[in-house]
Design a protein around this motif. Structure first.
Motif, PDB file in Angstrom:
ATOM      1  N   PRO A  61      -1.801   2.201   1.570  1.00 16.96           N
ATOM      2  CA  PRO A  61      -0.335   2.246   1.516  1.00 16.96           C
ATOM      3  C   PRO A  61       0.276   2.939   2.747  1.00 16.96           C
ATOM      4  O   PRO A  61      -0.247   3.932   3.250  1.00 16.96           O
ATOM      5  N   LEU A  62       1.374   2.382   3.192  1.00 22.65           N
ATOM      6  CA  LEU A  62       2.075   2.889   4.369  1.00 22.65           C
ATOM      7  C   LEU A  62       2.502   4.343   4.181  1.00 22.65           C
ATOM      8  O   LEU A  62       2.392   5.153   5.100  1.00 22.65           O
ATOM      9  N   ALA A  63       2.968   4.685   2.986  1.00 24.51           N
ATOM     10  CA  ALA A  63       3.413   6.056   2.713  1.00 24.51           C
ATOM     11  C   ALA A  63       2.244   7.040   2.812  1.00 24.51           C
ATOM     12  O   ALA A  63       2.405   8.157   3.312  1.00 24.51           O
ATOM     13  N   SER A  74       8.225   4.116   9.671  1.00 26.82           N
ATOM     14  CA  SER A  74       8.576   3.050  10.611  1.00 26.82           C
ATOM     15  C   SER A  74       7.727   3.145  11.882  1.00 26.82           C
ATOM     16  O   SER A  74       7.325   2.115  12.445  1.00 26.82           O
ATOM     17  N   ASP A  75       7.425   4.377  12.319  1.00 27.44           N
ATOM     18  CA  ASP A  75       6.557   4.539  13.489  1.00 27.44           C
ATOM     19  C   ASP A  75       5.122   4.136  13.175  1.00 27.44           C
ATOM     20  O   ASP A  75       4.432   3.563  14.017  1.00 27.44           O
ATOM     21  N   LEU A  79       3.093   1.306  15.184  1.00 24.78           N
ATOM     22  CA  LEU A  79       1.787   1.568  15.783  1.00 24.78           C
ATOM     23  C   LEU A  79       0.714   0.652  15.204  1.00 24.78           C
ATOM     24  O   LEU A  79      -0.167   0.183  15.921  1.00 24.78           O
ATOM     25  N   GLY A  80       0.777   0.427  13.907  1.00 25.54           N
ATOM     26  CA  GLY A  80      -0.209  -0.454  13.272  1.00 25.54           C
ATOM     27  C   GLY A  80      -0.066  -1.896  13.710  1.00 25.54           C
ATOM     28  O   GLY A  80      -1.045  -2.638  13.793  1.00 25.54           O
ATOM     29  N   GLY A  81       1.149  -2.304  14.026  1.00 25.40           N
ATOM     30  CA  GLY A  81       1.372  -3.678  14.478  1.00 25.40           C
ATOM     31  C   GLY A  81       0.898  -3.933  15.890  1.00 25.40           C
ATOM     32  O   GLY A  81       0.776  -5.082  16.312  1.00 25.40           O
ATOM     33  N   ALA A  82       0.604  -2.883  16.632  1.00 24.99           N
ATOM     34  CA  ALA A  82       0.153  -3.053  18.012  1.00 24.99           C
ATOM     35  C   ALA A  82      -1.265  -3.609  18.079  1.00 24.99           C
ATOM     36  O   ALA A  82      -1.664  -4.156  19.100  1.00 24.99           O
TER      37      ALA A  82
END
Length: 161
Positions: A61-63, A74-75, A79-82
């Motif tokens: 989970p992102l949280a 959001s950061d 970063l994960g999308g990079a």
């Protein structure tokens, strides 16, 4: 008649190294220390970002990732999308949490070392200026920093301990 080369090679001139006192040596050594620490921090940031993206790819989970790493969700998502090329690896969530925690601890230690080296540099700069043997531009040349950065170090309101 045959040419015979000299029996011993010509002497090379030794490079002239100016004699420096202990403060000047510390100031010039700070350049190497800063480069090493900055390189280490960049390496650890890259590893942390890879661990973030691997955790997100494995559906952690992102949280949870945001809480462990200590940055906004959001950061974390940015970063994960990079790292788009990471696929689902199947590692459990606990494993990713342990890897992220270790990466954050190593990064915190490296950032503390960077802060300590900046603190030592500031102390050495102030000592050099107070002694009167060096001016701002001599210090800038020894540390390989622009004179404006040296001025910023001097103006730092935090006391030296």
């Amino acid at each position: 008649m045959t040419y015979v080369a000299e029996a011993r090679p010509r002497r090379r001139k030794a490079r002239h190294e100016p004699r420096r006192n202990a403060l000047e040596r510390r100031l010039s050594q700070s350049r190497v220390t800063r480069a090493r620490v900055d390189s280490h921090v960049r390496l650890l940031l890259g590893r942390r970002n890879e661990a973030i993206s691997a955790a997100l790819a494995d559906k952690v989970p992102l949280a949870t990732v945001s809480k462990i790493v200590g940055i906004r969700a959001s950061d974390v998502k940015r970063l994960g999308g990079a790292y788009q090329d990471l696929d689902f690896s199947g590692f459990p969530e606990e494993w990713h949490i342990a890897v992220l925690s270790a990466a954050v601890r190593r990064l915190d230690r490296a950032l503390a070392e960077k802060q300590r080296s900046v603190h030592e540099l500031r102390a050495d700069v102030l000592v050099g200026l107070e002694q009167g043997g060096m001016d701002l531009f001599r210090i800038a040349a020894l540390t390989a920093l622009p004179a404006e950065r040296i001025r910023e170090l001097i103006r730092d309101p935090r006391p030296i301990q």
